[in-house]
Structure formats: C-alpha cells, structure tokens
Design a protein around this motif. Sequence first.
Motif, mmCIF file in Angstrom:
data_model
loop_
_atom_site.group_PDB
_atom_site.id
_atom_site.type_symbol
_atom_site.label_atom_id
_atom_site.label_comp_id
_atom_site.label_asym_id
_atom_site.label_seq_id
_atom_site.Cartn_x
_atom_site.Cartn_y
_atom_site.Cartn_z
ATOM 1 N N PRO A 89 0.813 -1.223 0.000
ATOM 2 C CA PRO A 89 0.000 0.000 0.000
ATOM 3 C C PRO A 89 0.846 1.273 0.000
ATOM 4 O O PRO A 89 0.419 2.304 -0.510
ATOM 5 N N GLU A 90 2.045 1.172 0.563
ATOM 6 C CA GLU A 90 2.918 2.351 0.612
ATOM 7 C C GLU A 90 3.538 2.672 -0.743
ATOM 8 O O GLU A 90 4.047 3.776 -0.931
ATOM 9 N N THR A 91 3.525 1.717 -1.680
ATOM 10 C CA THR A 91 4.143 1.964 -2.988
ATOM 11 C C THR A 91 3.116 1.961 -4.115
ATOM 12 O O THR A 91 3.466 1.804 -5.277
ATOM 13 N N LEU A 92 1.843 2.153 -3.770
ATOM 14 C CA LEU A 92 0.811 2.186 -4.807
ATOM 15 C C LEU A 92 0.907 3.415 -5.698
ATOM 16 O O LEU A 92 0.265 3.471 -6.737
ATOM 17 N N ASN A 93 1.704 4.397 -5.268
ATOM 18 C CA ASN A 93 1.890 5.583 -6.108
ATOM 19 C C ASN A 93 3.202 5.528 -6.885
ATOM 20 O O ASN A 93 3.661 6.531 -7.413
ATOM 21 N N ASP A 94 3.798 4.329 -6.975
ATOM 22 C CA ASP A 94 5.034 4.132 -7.745
ATOM 23 C C ASP A 94 4.673 3.500 -9.093
ATOM 24 O O ASP A 94 4.374 2.304 -9.154
ATOM 25 N N PRO A 95 4.678 4.280 -10.187
ATOM 26 C CA PRO A 95 4.245 3.742 -11.489
ATOM 27 C C PRO A 95 5.079 2.557 -11.953
ATOM 28 O O PRO A 95 4.530 1.591 -12.497
ATOM 29 N N GLN A 96 6.395 2.598 -11.757
ATOM 30 C CA GLN A 96 7.254 1.516 -12.232
ATOM 31 C C GLN A 96 6.958 0.211 -11.489
ATOM 32 O O GLN A 96 6.826 -0.861 -12.104
ATOM 33 N N ALA A 97 6.837 0.287 -10.174
ATOM 34 C CA ALA A 97 6.555 -0.915 -9.389
ATOM 35 C C ALA A 97 5.194 -1.480 -9.750
ATOM 36 O O ALA A 97 5.025 -2.698 -9.880
ATOM 37 N N PHE A 98 4.223 -0.605 -9.944
ATOM 38 C CA PHE A 98 2.880 -1.073 -10.264
ATOM 39 C C PHE A 98 2.846 -1.729 -11.642
ATOM 40 O O PHE A 98 2.180 -2.753 -11.835
ATOM 41 N N GLN A 99 3.559 -1.161 -12.597
ATOM 42 C CA GLN A 99 3.584 -1.738 -13.937
ATOM 43 C C GLN A 99 4.258 -3.101 -13.936
ATOM 44 O O GLN A 99 3.828 -4.017 -14.650
ATOM 45 N N ARG A 100 5.306 -3.270 -13.137
ATOM 46 C CA ARG A 100 5.957 -4.574 -13.038
ATOM 47 C C ARG A 100 4.994 -5.608 -12.456
ATOM 48 O O ARG A 100 4.923 -6.751 -12.926
ATOM 49 N N PHE A 101 4.249 -5.193 -11.438
ATOM 50 C CA PHE A 101 3.282 -6.104 -10.824
ATOM 51 C C PHE A 101 2.200 -6.486 -11.835
ATOM 52 O O PHE A 101 1.863 -7.667 -11.993
ATOM 53 N N GLN A 102 1.655 -5.496 -12.518
ATOM 54 C CA GLN A 102 0.590 -5.777 -13.475
ATOM 55 C C GLN A 102 1.083 -6.648 -14.616
ATOM 56 O O GLN A 102 0.379 -7.567 -15.064
ATOM 57 N N ALA A 103 2.293 -6.390 -15.096
ATOM 58 C CA ALA A 103 2.842 -7.190 -16.197
ATOM 59 C C ALA A 103 3.043 -8.640 -15.772
ATOM 60 O O ALA A 103 2.744 -9.574 -16.529
ATOM 61 N N ALA A 104 3.549 -8.860 -14.557
ATOM 62 C CA ALA A 104 3.789 -10.224 -14.075
ATOM 63 C C ALA A 104 2.475 -10.977 -13.913
ATOM 64 O O ALA A 104 2.369 -12.154 -14.295
ATOM 65 N N GLN A 105 1.464 -10.324 -13.369
ATOM 66 C CA GLN A 105 0.165 -10.985 -13.210
ATOM 67 C C GLN A 105 -0.488 -11.241 -14.565
ATOM 68 O O GLN A 105 -1.136 -12.275 -14.774
ATOM 69 N N GLY A 106 -0.311 -10.326 -15.513
ATOM 70 C CA GLY A 106 -0.857 -10.527 -16.850
ATOM 71 C C GLY A 106 -0.189 -11.684 -17.566
ATOM 72 O O GLY A 106 -0.844 -12.452 -18.289
ATOM 73 N N GLU A 107 1.101 -11.829 -17.369
ATOM 74 C CA GLU A 107 1.835 -12.945 -17.974
ATOM 75 C C GLU A 107 1.322 -14.279 -17.422
ATOM 76 O O GLU A 107 1.157 -15.250 -18.173
ATOM 77 N N LEU A 108 1.042 -14.315 -16.126
ATOM 78 C CA LEU A 108 0.506 -15.535 -15.528
ATOM 79 C C LEU A 108 -0.885 -15.836 -16.062
ATOM 80 O O LEU A 108 -1.225 -16.995 -16.331
#
Length: 228
Positions: A89-108
């Motif tokens: 929750p503390e890094t939800l305003n980090d675009p790079q971290a969020f994009q990495r998370f979304q990309a990894a979940q999308g790949e799965l």
Amino acid sequence: MIRISPRLAAVAAVVVLAPAVTGCGINAIPTKEEAAKARWADVQSQYQRRADLIPNLVSTVQGAAVQERTTLTQVIEARARATSVQVTPETLNDPQAFQRFQAAQGELSQALSRLLMVTENYPQLQSNQNFLALQSQLEGTENRIAVARRDYNEAVRDYNTTLRVFPTAIWAGTIHSGSRPMQAFTATEAAQTAPNVNFDALNPATPPPAAAPGSAPPASPAPAAPAQ
C-alpha cells in the motif's frame, strides 16, 4: 469587562472552526486513501488465491498430459515471477513498481489461458473430477480478480479526484502534502490478444493404413509429363 485568557480563546476557536474545517473536506483525503488501500488488499487476496490453486492444477495436468511440459513450465515460471513482484500500500503511487506487478500478473493469466486451452484436447482430463473442480475454482477466482480490480480502480479514481478538486485540493497542497496519486490497473497489450495454441502439434496427421497381407501395394502416382 470580562477578560478571556489566550488559551481559552484558542480552545473556543477550535470548537467553533472544527465543524467548518471538517465540512471543507480536510479528512476526505486520508479517508479515501485508506478505502483505496483496503480495495488493494482485496486484489492481492484474490491473486494469492489463484497462486495457491496453480500447483494443484499443474500436478493434475502433468499426470494426464506429460507431453505438455513446455506449457506447464511456462505456468510454473510465470507464477514464480508473479509472486515475487510485490506492491505494498505504501508503494501504490510508484508507477514503475505497479507496472511490473501488473505485467507479471498478466503474464501468468496468459500462461494459464494457454494451459486450459491445451487441456481441452485431453478427454481424460475433462472427466477428471479433481481437474474439473480446480478449473471451476480458477474461473471463479478470475471473476473475483476482475471485480476486485474494478472496485480498486473506482476507489483510486475517487481518491485521485479528491487530490485535484476544490476544496480538498487545498489540503492536498498543505496539511496532506505528502499524499500522491495512486496507480490504477489498465488493459495490457497481452490481455487484448487471445493466446495462440497450435493443436496441430498435438494431433499429427494420421499415416495411411498399411496394405493388407496378399493385396497389391497402392499404385504410385504417374510421373508428370515432360514440359514441351
């Protein structure tokens, strides 16, 4: 003439101004930020539920479709990457971290889609009650993920709007100056492309039947006439 001490005057001012300040939305920013964080926890819970189901699914498919090692390996590796990328929750305003998370979940998600499409070619899996139960749970989890993401995006939209509109924008620039816009889920390119599965590789062409004993072999095709 009645004299009022400075301390009593300050207390009286707080009592008088508190309702007005509250009415101006000074508490709206932290309230909506916490609401968005709560919706994020729901998203993570559903992604974790999916990750927990995958090992059992892979084990079940592996027993009936051992030749699908490549697809199974892709799912296993995609799961490992998805669970290794963390957004707090503390890094939800980090675009790079969020994009990495979304990309990894999308790949799965894509790897799972390929696996489930491949399993349709194995009748023994379609009659395996354990596999059918896992497939149903995964489909239900994907639906819950979609709902959780939608609710999170709505909470983020509400929070981000609060940072920009009057009068709460005043508090965003003063008392709550540390508040930053949160990242929302967006459609990825991979999510808009259906997974490509080649079933021809699973169903090689059937060779012609051998000639029955005592019968004449099939005639060879006549040679082409020479060009004039």
